[in-house]
Motif scaffolding. Structure first.
Motif, short mmCIF file in Angstrom:
data_model
loop_
_atom_site.label_atom_id
_atom_site.label_comp_id
_atom_site.label_asym_id
_atom_site.label_seq_id
_atom_site.Cartn_x
_atom_site.Cartn_y
_atom_site.Cartn_z
N THR A 170 0.88 -1.09 -0.08
CA THR A 170 -0.16 0.10 -0.08
C THR A 170 0.89 1.22 -0.04
O THR A 170 2.06 1.23 0.92
N VAL A 171 0.43 2.29 -0.84
CA VAL A 171 1.03 3.69 -0.72
C VAL A 171 -0.04 4.58 -0.27
O VAL A 171 -1.22 4.15 -0.75
N SER A 172 0.26 5.48 -0.12
CA SER A 172 -0.88 6.74 0.28
C SER A 172 -0.56 8.06 0.18
O SER A 172 0.79 8.30 0.13
N GLY A 309 5.93 -4.07 -0.82
CA GLY A 309 7.23 -3.69 -0.16
C GLY A 309 8.17 -3.40 -1.55
O GLY A 309 9.43 -3.15 -1.27
N ASP A 310 7.80 -3.87 -2.74
CA ASP A 310 8.71 -3.40 -3.75
C ASP A 310 9.04 -2.15 -3.90
O ASP A 310 8.21 -1.22 -4.36
N PRO A 311 10.21 -1.53 -3.91
CA PRO A 311 10.40 -0.06 -3.51
C PRO A 311 10.20 0.67 -5.14
O PRO A 311 9.65 1.77 -5.03
N GLU A 312 10.39 0.02 -6.28
CA GLU A 312 10.05 0.44 -7.66
C GLU A 312 8.46 0.76 -7.55
O GLU A 312 8.11 1.75 -8.32
N ILE A 313 8.00 -0.47 -7.37
CA ILE A 313 6.41 -0.32 -7.62
C ILE A 313 5.93 0.65 -6.55
O ILE A 313 4.99 1.54 -6.97
#
Length: 379
Positions: A170-172, A309-313
């Protein structure tokens, strides 16, 4: 919520006949606008759980100044941010133990709002209290009930369990917007603007032309679309690495409550490369709490069921989502500026694809009217 609208069958909102049918006159007074009294008997997001701590936090919610903090055991507290003595903002005070101490005359308040000590008096008056609000944590969110405390059933807090699920990435982000929550809901339900306001992220020409169905389920509006053999939008296709493919795409957008809109998308790649998955799922969560009739607090979350947790995604989805939502913010603030400052009145036209938004606005109007009728009856 105590008002329940009957469920309605799904309606296909495509085709010229539906467009002309939608132009039939309707009573504009039966749909919520920015001027409709705010719905208070609802769980709203007070803030991220992580931003509420041992330092008092001031926030205006539904026109009321609130102070938020946590007890030593970590329980959230919400009370009116106004000392009953001389209206000093309590967020400018300090915490000692679980008591919030006013920075003007040193009055000490327990988490239940009762004044436990007043330094200027030898005996503290037992009638000195501050209004508190039901408040509770659910995953990354802290929810608050600003209406009648007797109706604050925690079972009514909407499900957003995927936000705390480690299997989802999740990103926010968040915005403070000069618009109203009615317009925000209608914007999110109005998926026909995607290819034009968001052509580089969520919009595709096929999406604009696709058939949709809309129905009401109790006090919710549900919109469903199905696209077959179409190009994926960049916001989904790029992180999945399938922009070169034709895929099937299903989506469900849902007006859940005055405080919440969610969207569930699934991308189906019938010919995955190697060990890549066939299905990619995305849950989009929009939480907004009115600060006033023309300003809102807005939190968004973009969740996926693969590669958490994939930083690029994470970076791509943060940037793409921020671009799309900032476009919404800009458009809605422009609209609010026109509505507030154009002296020439106008009743906006509505067309067939606007019907889901009108469904939500009608629900909000009826909930507001019912709530204020109940309040008037108690007087």
């Amino acid at each position: 919520m105590t008002d329940t609208l009957p469920s309605a069958p799904s309606e296909d909102l495509s085709g010229d006949a539906a467009v002309f049918a939608a132009m039939e006159p309707h009573d504009p007074g039966q749909f919520a606008t920015h001027a409709t009294p705010l719905i208070r008997n609802c769980w709203y997001v007070a803030g991220l759980a992580s931003e509420i701590g041992r330092v008092p936090l001031a926030r205006k919610l539904l026109g009321t100044d609130v102070v938020l903090y946590r007890t030593r055991s970590g329980e959230p507290v919400a009370m009116r941010n106004r000392c009953p003595h001389r209206s000093f903002p309590l967020a400018r005070g300090k915490l000692e133990g679980d008591r919030l101490i006013c920075g003007y005359h040193g009055m000490e308040f327990e988490p239940d709002g009762i004044c436990a000590h007043m330094p200027a008096l030898s005996t503290t008056p037992s009638t000195v209290t501050i209004r508190t609000f039901p408040v509770t944590d659910r995953g990354p969110l802290t929810w608050i009930w600003m209406g009648s405390p007797d109706l604050a059933d925690e079972a009514l807090i909407p499900d957003t369990s995927w936000l705390a699920d480690e299997g989802w990435g999740t990103v926010s982000g968040r915005y403070h917007i000069d618009t109203d929550y009615v317009a925000m809901h209608e914007n999110l339900i109005d998926q026909t603007h995607f290819p034009f306001l968001h052509p580089d992220t969520v919009g595709t020409p096929e999406y604009a032309r696709s058939r949709l169905s809309a129905s009401t389920e109790n006090n919710q509006v549900v919109i469903r679309r199905h696209l077959h053999n179409s190009a994926p939008p960049a916001v989904y296709g790029v992180p999945a690495g399938i922009m070169h493919k034709r895929v099937d795409r299903t989506s469900e957008a849902r007006f859940v409550s005055p405080a919440l809109h969610v969207a569930f998308a699934e991308i189906i790649d019938h010919e995955p490369d190697g060990d890549a998955p066939t299905n990619y799922r995305y849950n989009i969560t929009h939480c907004f709490t009115p600060e006033s009739n023309t300003t809102i607090h807005y939190w968004w979350f973009n969740s996926r069921d693969y590669k958490p947790g994939d930083p690029e995604i994470d970076t791509f989805l943060t940037d793409a989502s921020s671009q799309a939502y900032s476009e919404d913010v800009e458009a809605l603030e422009w609209i609010m500026d026109v509505v507030k400052n154009d002296a020439d009145p106008q009743i906006d036209l509505s067309f067939a694809p606007d019907k889901p938004g009108l469904m939500a606005r009608r629900i909000m109007y009826r909930l507001s009217a019912l709530e204020h009728t109940m309040v008037a009856g108690e007087r």
